[in-house]
Scaffold this motif. Structure first.
Motif, short mmCIF file in Angstrom:
data_model
loop_
_atom_site.label_atom_id
_atom_site.label_comp_id
_atom_site.label_asym_id
_atom_site.label_seq_id
_atom_site.Cartn_x
_atom_site.Cartn_y
_atom_site.Cartn_z
N SER A 1 0.83 -1.20 0.00
CA SER A 1 0.00 0.00 0.00
C SER A 1 0.86 1.26 0.00
CB SER A 1 -0.92 0.02 1.22
OG SER A 1 -1.87 -1.02 1.14
N PHE A 2 1.98 1.20 0.72
CA PHE A 2 2.88 2.35 0.80
C PHE A 2 3.44 2.70 -0.58
CE2 PHE A 2 7.04 4.27 2.32
CZ PHE A 2 6.47 5.41 2.87
N ARG A 3 3.86 1.69 -1.31
CA ARG A 3 4.38 1.93 -2.66
C ARG A 3 3.31 2.54 -3.56
NH1 ARG A 3 9.35 -0.60 -3.65
NH2 ARG A 3 9.97 -2.09 -2.04
N ASN A 4 2.09 2.06 -3.43
CA ASN A 4 0.99 2.60 -4.25
C ASN A 4 0.67 4.04 -3.88
OD1 ASN A 4 0.67 0.25 -5.78
ND2 ASN A 4 -0.78 -0.65 -4.33
N LEU A 5 0.75 4.35 -2.59
CA LEU A 5 0.54 5.74 -2.16
C LEU A 5 1.58 6.66 -2.79
CD1 LEU A 5 -0.15 5.42 1.69
CD2 LEU A 5 -1.83 5.85 -0.11
N ILE A 6 2.83 6.22 -2.77
CA ILE A 6 3.92 7.05 -3.32
C ILE A 6 3.73 7.23 -4.82
CG2 ILE A 6 6.41 7.12 -3.78
CD1 ILE A 6 6.75 5.63 -1.05
N LYS A 7 3.38 6.18 -5.52
CA LYS A 7 3.15 6.29 -6.97
C LYS A 7 2.05 7.31 -7.27
CE LYS A 7 4.62 1.56 -7.99
NZ LYS A 7 4.17 0.16 -8.21
N ARG A 8 0.99 7.27 -6.47
CA ARG A 8 -0.12 8.21 -6.66
C ARG A 8 0.35 9.65 -6.44
NH1 ARG A 8 -4.04 10.27 -2.90
NH2 ARG A 8 -5.89 11.05 -4.01
N GLN A 9 1.18 9.85 -5.45
CA GLN A 9 1.71 11.18 -5.17
C GLN A 9 2.54 11.71 -6.35
OE1 GLN A 9 1.21 13.17 -2.31
NE2 GLN A 9 -0.35 11.63 -1.84
N ILE A 10 3.40 10.88 -6.85
CA ILE A 10 4.28 11.28 -7.96
C ILE A 10 3.46 11.57 -9.21
CG2 ILE A 10 6.15 10.53 -9.48
CD1 ILE A 10 7.23 8.87 -7.08
N GLU A 11 2.48 10.71 -9.48
CA GLU A 11 1.63 10.89 -10.67
C GLU A 11 0.84 12.19 -10.61
OE1 GLU A 11 -0.71 7.37 -10.58
OE2 GLU A 11 0.90 6.08 -11.37
N ASN A 12 0.60 12.70 -9.40
CA ASN A 12 -0.20 13.91 -9.24
C ASN A 12 0.64 15.16 -8.98
OD1 ASN A 12 -3.33 13.42 -9.21
ND2 ASN A 12 -2.40 11.61 -8.29
N GLY A 13 1.93 15.08 -9.30
CA GLY A 13 2.76 16.27 -9.34
C GLY A 13 3.48 16.66 -8.07
N ILE A 14 3.48 15.81 -7.04
CA ILE A 14 4.17 16.14 -5.80
C ILE A 14 5.69 16.06 -6.03
CG2 ILE A 14 4.66 15.26 -3.47
CD1 ILE A 14 2.06 16.89 -3.69
N ASP A 15 6.41 17.02 -5.44
CA ASP A 15 7.85 17.17 -5.69
C ASP A 15 8.74 16.35 -4.76
OD1 ASP A 15 7.63 19.30 -7.75
OD2 ASP A 15 6.78 20.45 -6.09
N CYS A 16 8.22 15.98 -3.61
CA CYS A 16 9.06 15.29 -2.62
C CYS A 16 8.17 14.52 -1.66
CB CYS A 16 9.90 16.32 -1.85
SG CYS A 16 10.92 15.64 -0.52
N ILE A 17 8.63 13.35 -1.24
CA ILE A 17 7.91 12.54 -0.25
C ILE A 17 8.66 12.63 1.08
CG2 ILE A 17 7.02 10.26 0.34
CD1 ILE A 17 5.73 11.44 -2.16
N VAL A 18 7.87 12.82 2.15
CA VAL A 18 8.43 12.95 3.49
C VAL A 18 7.92 11.79 4.35
CG1 VAL A 18 8.76 14.49 5.46
CG2 VAL A 18 8.38 15.45 3.17
N PRO A 19 8.68 10.69 4.42
CA PRO A 19 8.26 9.56 5.26
C PRO A 19 8.71 9.73 6.70
CG PRO A 19 10.30 9.00 4.13
CD PRO A 19 9.94 10.42 3.70
#
Length: 293
Positions: free
Chosen positions: A24-42
């Motif tokens: 689920s975590f990987r899918n969340l990150i993919k969704r973020q990237i696909e929607n234009g987010i510049d950076c992920i903060v885990p």
């Protein structure tokens, strides 16, 4: 060195049957990237970092780096009220490939301004990647003041601050006093646009877990000089921002993402599920924004 700017997501940590749910975590990150987010903060507040053991921390940050590699940055949370522990986490995050470290002011101990300076200096001296200060006095009972931030900005790899004091006066003073190139980003979704307007460089968002495209669009509109669009998005998202904090973060946002079918509705104590009343309010709002069905 990592550049702290743009639309960034303080991402939730999904659990399933008590364990980290990497799928689920990987899918969340993919969704973020696909929607234009510049950076992920885990592994921040929204990621329930304080409930993760060291092995889980390694898995969460490592998985995030794998998914983001070559696409967007990774700003890994590494916070504690024990400087030695923060340094261990920061070194691990660096070894896993994180681009920079986000470290909250030490809570409960209530250090002095000099203690805060020494704390962050020790972290910066221990790693080669960028270090970002995280100031959120409402959760830590500690407010790192502009003079201390300005001193820290002189350290080469202390690159910025996530400011969630709620004070635009304090933000203005930090921008005025800190070294040129030191980045100040919003830690409050409500204040993204006001902070951008006085020199802020971006947002580390909670709401973007639910609405990454809108958060990204708002930042891009401001940078492009389309203030009318940025302002319209600010007002459009304001009720959603409010709903994300109807109970303690990350309870509402994780519940929202679960209602959208993206994660299990699972928390770790002392956090627990949202009240039935607030869950119904959340469902209604998600329907209004067309995030359900």
């Amino acid at each position: 060195m990592f550049e702290l700017k743009g639309a960034m997501t303080a991402i939730v940590t999904p659990f399933k049957n008590g364990k980290f749910d990497d799928v689920s975590f990987r899918n969340l990150i993919k969704r973020q990237i696909e929607n234009g987010i510049d950076c992920i903060v885990p592994c921040g507040t929204t990621g329930e970092a304080v409930t993760l053991d060291f092995n889980e921390y390694e898995k969460v940050v490592g998985t995030c780096v794998e998914e983001c590699k070559g696409q967007v940055g990774v700003l890994a949370g590494a916070g504690s009220n024990n400087t030695k522990k923060v340094i261990e986490m920061a070194k691990l995050a660096q070894s896993l490939g994180a681009d920079a470290i986000l470290s909250v002011t030490p809570y409960y101990n209530k250090p002095t301004q000099e203690g805060l300076y020494q704390h962050y200096k020790a972290i910066a001296d221990a790693v080669d990647v960028g270090v970002v200060i995280y100031n959120v006095p409402g959760r830590t009972s500690v407010n790192i003041l502009p003079d201390a931030v300005a001193r820290l900005s002189e350290i080469d790899n202390i690159i910025g601050i996530k400011e969630a004091s709620g004070s635009l006066n304090q933000v203005s003073e930090i921008i005025e006093k800190a070294k040129e190139g030191f980045s100040v980003v919003s830690g409050d979704d409500f204040l993204t646009l006001p902070m951008l307007s006085i020199g802020g460089q971006g947002i580390i968002s909670v709401t973007s877990n639910v609405a990454p495209a809108m958060i990204s669009e708002q930042y891009d509109a401001f940078v492009a000089g389309d203030l009318k669009k940025a302002k319209a998005l600010h007002h459009k998202m304001y009720p959603l921002h409010q709903m994300m904090f109807i109970e303690t973060n990350p309870i509402p946002v994780k519940t929202a993402v679960a209602l959208m079918g993206l994660v299990e509705e699972e928390f770790r104590l002392p956090l627990c599920k949202i009240s039935n009343t607030n869950k119904e309010k959340l469902k209604t709002m998600l329907k209004e924004y067309e995030f359900l069905g």
